[in-house]
Design an enzyme around this catalytic site. Structure first.
Site, short mmCIF file in Angstrom:
data_model
loop_
_atom_site.label_atom_id
_atom_site.label_comp_id
_atom_site.label_asym_id
_atom_site.label_seq_id
_atom_site.Cartn_x
_atom_site.Cartn_y
_atom_site.Cartn_z
N CYS A 86 7.43 -0.37 8.74
CA CYS A 86 6.69 -0.54 7.48
C CYS A 86 7.65 -0.91 6.37
CB CYS A 86 5.94 0.73 7.10
SG CYS A 86 5.13 0.54 5.50
N ILE A 140 0.85 -1.20 0.00
CA ILE A 140 0.00 0.00 0.00
C ILE A 140 0.88 1.25 0.00
CG2 ILE A 140 -1.89 1.22 1.16
CD1 ILE A 140 -2.64 -1.70 0.32
#
Lengths: 258, 311
Positions: free
Chosen positions: B136, B76
């Site tokens: 992340c 994403i």
């Protein structure tokens, strides 16, 4: 719109035209709310293989019955095709933003044109039902005559139909978008409504822009959540990324930045 | 017959008190509003928001997800509206729920960004906790903060000085020693660690010979990573004293129990939200039943109670 997660009983699940499944399930809550262009997100079995749900557009509703059509292409749709009437499916729906049916001109002066490519016919039959008073013109494109779906359903709705096949085995020989260009020289167009493979939708968008006709396009995307949470199925629009699952799957052609 | 007392599901993570230990993981639940018609949000132990950055982020090029055996990859790329818009537009729904809200934050370029983010969150009463996402995998970085114990120590220490709220640090499994990094977070003053973020992964379309993800590589989640997560929680539990929030492929009660037994004080349901939005609530109900049928009064009797041998 209130999407719900339900256990829906399968009423029927038949294979037609070779590789296509027609499935009906029972759900009052989905049938009552469903709008053309919306979809349901189906867990095809109760294992983690395949893991994700399969988003499939709503093909029609009658009473408490909801109809879908799917093409058997991968593991998920293969398993779905083996599910039997009487069994239950875990379904979330109705989801997404469907076609805006208020926009088309109902006076009959301008013809609403539905452009369907391959599996794209599925949500467009539901749409044609909503638009039937305006007697839309339906253009169906497929690779061969055998792959033309839902012809009888459009006929039953009283729609005028024109067909294009890649090999010329039925109707116009060539692309459905070439047929659209020809048709636009013959009728006064109202709105375009389209669903199909992305290259076809891009061509429809280009034609709509050139002819200054409003067009609504239903897109397809791989999805994870289906509710606009994971931001996995984003598409670039003129106002930034939007979710195909929540902001779409239907977008105005002028919105998209492709 | 004496009626059994209902077990207590309360847990405490730093200053954060949860009515039950089941949270929903960052990035898998949006800002909660997306799921409002699909489950009773008020029953959740806590909600962790999608990660917020200082500036708005568009995220990565499509496709951003792909299914893998018993799992999925995502790239994403932290798409989010930025801290200002988050507080103006997305937070109003969350703060009215009456469920503790954990705001996940990340730094795009330098750890200084945490200062900007924390300063804006600190005065907001309804922000119950802050989760530092230093793990992340989708930021195209050569090295994540959580892949270096010194960098972890520095980032967490700096954050600790700026907030009295419960401070959670989310760690990456893509490391040589998870307990080394968890110890760094602990010694820097973290109230808890979240284990684990996604595992780095890649999938290829063999017909076209192209990567399936637009960003080529992404993070693997789902049941496929569960054994990796359980092992890392068990390792960290044996080294640190602060609570562990366990996550990684929790789909149902049995998988949730593995995490508690390995050492988790609380758990987060992630990818399962996509598949069965009810799974977190089902886990809460079945956890209560499990404690009851095993004569446990609270979760302290379950967390870390792994037995050395079968008896």
């Amino acid at each position: 719109m209130k999407a719900k997660q339900i256990k829906a009983r399968i009423i029927s699940n038949q294979r037609r035209n070779g590789n296509y499944g027609h499935l009906e399930f029972e759900s009052t809550v989905i049938a009552q709310q469903a709008q053309p262009g919306q979809f349901v997100n189906i867990k095809v079995n109760n294992t983690w293989d395949p893991l994700l749900r399969r988003p499939i557009s709503i093909h029609g509703v009658s009473g408490s019955k909801v109809k879908i059509i799917y093409e058997i292409i991968g593991k998920g749709t293969q398993i779905l095709s083996q599910r039997r009437p009487g069994e239950f499916l875990d379904i979330i729906g109705p989801l997404g933003h469907g076609f805006d049916c208020l926009r088309p001109d109902k006076s009959g002066q301008h013809k609403n044109i539905i452009v369907a490519g391959g599996m794209g016919v599925a949500p467009l039959v539901f749409l044609a039902e909503k638009l039937k008073l305006s007697k839309p013109l339906v253009l169906i494109g497929a690779a061969t005559k055998k792959q033309i779906l839902c012809l009888q359903e459009f006929k039953a709705l009283g729609c005028a139909i024109k067909i294009a096949t890649d090999d010329g085995s039925a109707g116009f020989k060539g692309r459905v978008t070439d047929l659209l260009n020809i048709v636009l020289g013959q009728v006064k167009p109202g709105s375009l409504f389209s669903c199909g493979p992305q290259p076809m939708l891009k061509a429809v968008a280009r034609i709509a822009c050139e002819n200054k006709i409003p067009a609504q396009l239903s897109l397809e995307a791989h999805m994870a959540c289906g509710v606009g949470a994971c931001l996995g199925c984003e598409i670039l629009t003129k106002t930034g990324y939007k979710s195909v699952c929540k902001d779409g799957p239907v977008f105005g052609s002028e919105e998209l930045a492709w | 017959m004496v009626k059994k007392k209902k077990p207590n599901l309360n847990v405490k993570i730093g200053s954060l008190e949860l009515k039950n230990p089941v949270m929903v993981a960052s990035g898998t639940f949006g800002y909660a509003e997306e799921f409002k018609s699909l489950l009773d949000l008020k029953k959740l132990g806590a909600i962790v928001t999608k990660t917020i950055t200082v500036r708005p982020r568009q995220g990565n090029i499509a496709p951003r997800t792909c299914e893998t055996p018993a799992g999925m990859l995502n790239s994403i790329g932290l798409e989010n509206p930025g801290i200002n818009k988050f507080l103006q537009k997305k937070f109003s729904f969350l703060k009215k729920l009456g469920v503790p809200v954990v705001v996940s934050i990340a730094a795009e370029e330098t750890p200084d960004e945490f200062e900007v983010l924390i300063k804006q969150l600190e005065p907001v009463r309804e922000v119950s906790a802050i989760e530092l996402n230093i793990s992340c995998p989708n930021l195209q970085k050569k090295r994540l903060i959580s892949q270096d114990s010194q960098a972890t120590l520095e980032a967490v220490s700096a954050a600790r000085k700026l907030t009295d709220k419960c401070l959670i640090v989310k760690l990456s499994p893509n490391v040589t020693s998870i307990s080394e990094i968890a110890l760094a977070a602990e010694s820097a003053g973290a109230d808890a660690v979240s284990l684990i973020n996604t595992l780095g992964g890649m999938s290829i379309d063999v017909k076209k010979r192209v990567p399936k993800l637009g960003a080529w590589v992404g993070g693997l989640s789902g049941p496929a990573i569960r054994p990796v997560a359980v092992k890392m929680i068990w390792e960290a539990y044996n080294k640190i004293k602060i609570p562990i929030i366990g996550m990684g492929g929790i789909m149902d009660i049995d998988s949730a129990l593995e995490f508690f037994i390995a050492g988790a004080t609380a758990i987060s349901v992630g990818t399962a939200n996509f598949i069965n939005p009810q799974s977190s609530l089902q886990i809460i109900a079945e956890l209560q039943q499990y404690l009851m049928s095993n004569n446990m009064q609270n979760l302290n009797q379950l967390t870390g109670k792994l037995k050395a041998c079968k008896d």
